[in-house]
Design an enzyme around this catalytic site. Structure first.
Site, PDB file in Angstrom:
ATOM      1  N   SER A 132       0.724  -1.169   0.108  1.00 53.22           N
ATOM      2  CA  SER A 132       0.017   0.261  -0.392  1.00 53.22           C
ATOM      3  C   SER A 132       0.804   0.873   0.203  1.00 53.22           C
ATOM      4  O   SER A 132       0.107   2.068  -0.093  1.00 53.22           O
ATOM      5  CB  SER A 132      -0.854  -0.039   1.433  1.00 53.22           C
ATOM      6  OG  SER A 132      -1.839  -0.726   0.630  1.00 53.22           O
TER       7      SER A 132
ATOM      8  N   GLY B 266       4.460   8.615   6.019  1.00 53.41           N
ATOM      9  CA  GLY B 266       4.670   8.005   5.822  1.00 53.41           C
ATOM     10  C   GLY B 266       3.606   6.879   5.058  1.00 53.41           C
ATOM     11  O   GLY B 266       2.651   7.328   4.528  1.00 53.41           O
ATOM     12  N   HIS B 267       4.021   5.479   5.449  1.00 55.60           N
ATOM     13  CA  HIS B 267       2.630   4.735   4.563  1.00 55.60           C
ATOM     14  C   HIS B 267       3.266   3.139   4.975  1.00 55.60           C
ATOM     15  O   HIS B 267       4.852   2.948   4.753  1.00 55.60           O
ATOM     16  CB  HIS B 267       2.119   4.878   3.281  1.00 55.60           C
ATOM     17  CG  HIS B 267       1.635   4.755   2.841  1.00 55.60           C
ATOM     18  ND1 HIS B 267       0.075   3.633   2.926  1.00 55.60           N
ATOM     19  CD2 HIS B 267      -0.155   5.412   2.394  1.00 55.60           C
ATOM     20  CE1 HIS B 267      -0.920   3.545   3.035  1.00 55.60           C
ATOM     21  NE2 HIS B 267      -0.897   4.346   2.623  1.00 55.60           N
ATOM     22  N   ASP B 268       2.724   2.657   5.157  1.00 51.90           N
ATOM     23  CA  ASP B 268       2.578   1.076   5.408  1.00 51.90           C
ATOM     24  C   ASP B 268       1.954  -0.138   4.190  1.00 51.90           C
ATOM     25  O   ASP B 268       1.394   0.196   3.331  1.00 51.90           O
ATOM     26  CB  ASP B 268       2.358   0.242   6.845  1.00 51.90           C
ATOM     27  CG  ASP B 268       3.110   0.997   8.085  1.00 51.90           C
ATOM     28  OD1 ASP B 268       4.352   1.757   7.824  1.00 51.90           O
ATOM     29  OD2 ASP B 268       1.845   0.876   9.040  1.00 51.90           O
ATOM     30  N   GLY B 269       2.990  -1.119   3.704  1.00 50.55           N
ATOM     31  CA  GLY B 269       1.938  -1.809   2.763  1.00 50.55           C
ATOM     32  C   GLY B 269       2.703  -3.576   3.238  1.00 50.55           C
ATOM     33  O   GLY B 269       3.271  -4.124   3.648  1.00 50.55           O
TER      34      GLY B 269
ATOM     35  N   GLY C 156       2.171 -12.185   2.416  1.00 49.33           N
ATOM     36  CA  GLY C 156       3.089 -12.406   2.492  1.00 49.33           C
ATOM     37  C   GLY C 156       4.154 -11.497   2.938  1.00 49.33           C
ATOM     38  O   GLY C 156       5.733 -12.359   2.933  1.00 49.33           O
TER      39      GLY C 156
END
Length: 608
Positions: free
Chosen positions: A215, A453-456, A460
């Site tokens: 993401s 920021g962002h995480d994804g 897995g």
């Protein structure tokens, strides 16, 4: 530092005798200092006990005798953790704190590559700083000033070896098969890598290995959208049907009024986890958009925040209509090319040309490669970009520099880059990942500092990106399985404390005596696309059962049932195991009376 009385990047520590011991002790347990000066030191209390003229008395009377606690109190035990450039000065004939103490400390620092210097003053005793030769006293005072000026008044270069050691140690601790770390600070970049890309093949991770960034792709899609705004082709607050007159949604109000701003801020209310595969053709986003006619409207338009992958797929379709290119081609031409990214892509066949990580899932104590490598192309704008850590940092650098690439190419106007970081909406859960959302970017408040920021997360694989614009700092972590969130928490806490003097907030934990809560009003079934929550009253309170549904069923392991521990009247915590940190769950109602549970950044409506 909290009162702005000291620059956290220019702190120095110094001391003599007991103060010398404490200087060594502090730098072995705290990395905040830019410079250290230790005089008349004690580095190893065990050898000190038998070599100092007062060693026996010190050990017995002050330290309670010999034992394991002596090692715990000795700076030398944790000398491998020292990163602070250190000047050591010592009387060569010191009987109280023998010169061997200084030599031990200096040798260990040099062996670990820490900038250090040892100065021994011939014929001088422990009190030479008071009654030694004037030339010696003048010399050590000058050296103290020069050392602090040299190391505290200039930024110490990033230490690649140290972060390589920390990445490997923490990745092993948290069972992460493979990881890549990238740190950007102004014009400096360091990279580190650990483990394997695939446990079945044993292919090793390298700096040029690619991971799925999940993401984090949403920020890339938002950047392309903002380019179209810059070009006058799109208005963030105009209805999407102005560009896509064929758009059909379940809720006719949303169909007529949903805007690009709603999509980029996750406030459209469209059910966000529609992962239907509409094929590999260039029309996949067009076909996906048609499916939204049957997608649920989870909440009224703009009524609350709920993380929405579907909205970004729709935003990608808008990009296609305005550019006349597929989303894949548009992001390649508008971002990858001007940024000079040669190992970044969106399609599996592109990944095959490079060293690509495979996701892993842990079940029954075993970590195995996943059976499906990527998400469907139809959700590309929401999460199918893959990249190296260096390529992610190149994208981050462009945003830190106000939309300009390293070679001076303007990708985005400064106004658009700034607008992406500004607050657009808050979150129903005050203990969630962040405190607010911008345009694409997630906004974090850490220790009085503003980060974006962002995480994804894909099948897995997990990725993390944080930018601290005020200090020109960006950090990305790319992983392929294991307890990735725990690795992120431990590693980023160290990085931001050491490099920026910023304390990362710790996840909330339950009180020893949780407050009494009326559990009955929260029990029931909550459901949206791809997931169902069944919340029941158990022996110890509420219990949450999560069922993965829809197209994701079978691709992801079923989460374990967990207890919900209250920390407030409507706020609860849960965790999958004792090895993981707590996550928050919030129950709330809209002004119009609809009930929701907010978990995993998503608003899930109560259906029964």
């Amino acid at each position: 530092m909290a009162e702005n009385l000291a620059d956290p990047a220019k702190l120095a520590v110094t001391g003599y005798s007991y103060g010398g011991y404490l200087t060594c002790y502090l730098t072995s347990r705290d990395t905040r200092f830019a410079a250290a000066v230790a005089g008349g030191v004690v580095s190893d209390l065990r050898s000190m006990a038998g070599t100092s003229d007062g060693g026996r008395y010190l050990t017995e009377l002050e330290l309670g005798g010999t034992g394991e606690h002596i090692a715990e109190l000795s700076p030398l035990t944790l000398v491998d953790e020292v990163r602070t450039p250190t000047l050591i000065y010592h009387g060569a004939s010191d009987d109280r704190c023998p010169a061997g103490q200084a030599e031990q400390w200096f040798s260990a620092l040099r062996q670990n590559g820490v900038p250090s210097k040892l100065v021994l003053y011939p014929g001088e005793s422990h009190l030479f700083i008071l009654d030694g030769k004037p030339s010696h006293r003048e010399d050590f005072n000058r050296r103290v000033v020069d050392w602090v000026r040299e190391h505290a008044e200039k930024r110490v270069p990033l230490d690649a070896k140290h972060w390589q050691r920390r990445l490997s140690a923490l990745a092993k601790k948290h069972g992460v098969p493979g990881a890549a770390l990238g740190i950007l600070r102004d014009d400096e970049i360091v990279q580190a890598h650990h483990g394997v890309l695939n446990t079945a093949t044993g292919a090793e991770v390298t700096d040029d290995s690619m991971f799925q960034i999940g993401s984090i792709s949403k920020v890339w899609t938002t950047t392309v959208v903002m380019q179209l705004v810059d070009e006058g082709l799109l208005d963030l607050d105009a209805p999407i049907i102005d560009v896509l007159p064929e758009l059909k949604l379940t809720d006719h109000v949303a169909e007529r009024k949903v805007t690009m701003r709603h999509l980029l801020t996750h406030t459209s209310g469209i059910d966000g986890d529609v992962f239907t595969d509409t094929g590999r053709g260039d029309d996949c986003l067009e076909r996906y958009t048609e499916l939204l006619a049957d997608a649920a409207q989870n909440h009224p338009l703009g009524a609350t925040f709920s993380y929405c992958n579907s909205g970004f797929a729709l935003a990608g379709r808008v990009v296609e209509k305005l550019t006349g290119r597929t989303w894949d081609a548009a992001v390649r031409e508008r971002l990858f090319a001007p940024l000079g990214l040669t190992r970044t892509g969106t399609l599996p066949e592109e990944a095959l040309l490079h060293r690509a990580a495979v996701g892993h899932i842990t079940e029954d104590g075993r970590t195995e490669p996943v059976s499906v490598w990527a998400l469907p192309r139809s959700v590309g704008p929401a999460g199918t970009i893959f990249a190296t850590a260096a390529d992610v940092l190149a994208f981050a650098r462009m945003h830190l520099d106000g939309g300009i690439t390293r070679d001076g190419t303007r990708v985005l106007t400064g106004a658009a880059a700034k607008a992406m970081t500004e607050k657009q909406t808050g979150l129903p859960d005050p203990n969630a990942l962040a405190d607010s959302w911008g345009l694409g970017w997630i906004r974090f408040g850490w220790d009085g500092q503003r980060l974006v920021g962002h995480d994804g997360n894909t099948i897995g694989q997990s990725a993390f990106l944080r930018l601290l614009p005020e200090q020109g700092l960006a950090v990305t972590l790319l992983t392929n399985g294991g307890h990735t969130r725990e690795l992120y928490l431990d590693l980023y806490r160290e990085i931001f404390a050491e490099l920026a003097g910023v304390a990362m907030p710790r996840p909330p934990e339950p009180a020893d005596a949780p407050p009494a809560v009326d559990h009955a009003r929260y029990a029931g079934r909550y459901e949206r696309a791809s997931v169902r929550f069944d919340i029941t009253e158990g022996e110890h309170g509420l219990r949450l059962k999560t069922t993965v549904t829809g197209s994701l069923a079978g691709l992801l392991p079923e989460p374990p049932d967990v207890d919900l521990v209250p920390i407030g009247d409507s706020t609860f915590l849960c965790r999958d195991s004792e090895d993981e940190s707590w996550r928050s769950v919030v129950f709330y109602e809209l002004p119009t009376g609809e009930r929701y549970v907010h978990a995993g950044l998503r608003a899930t409506p109560k259906v029964s």
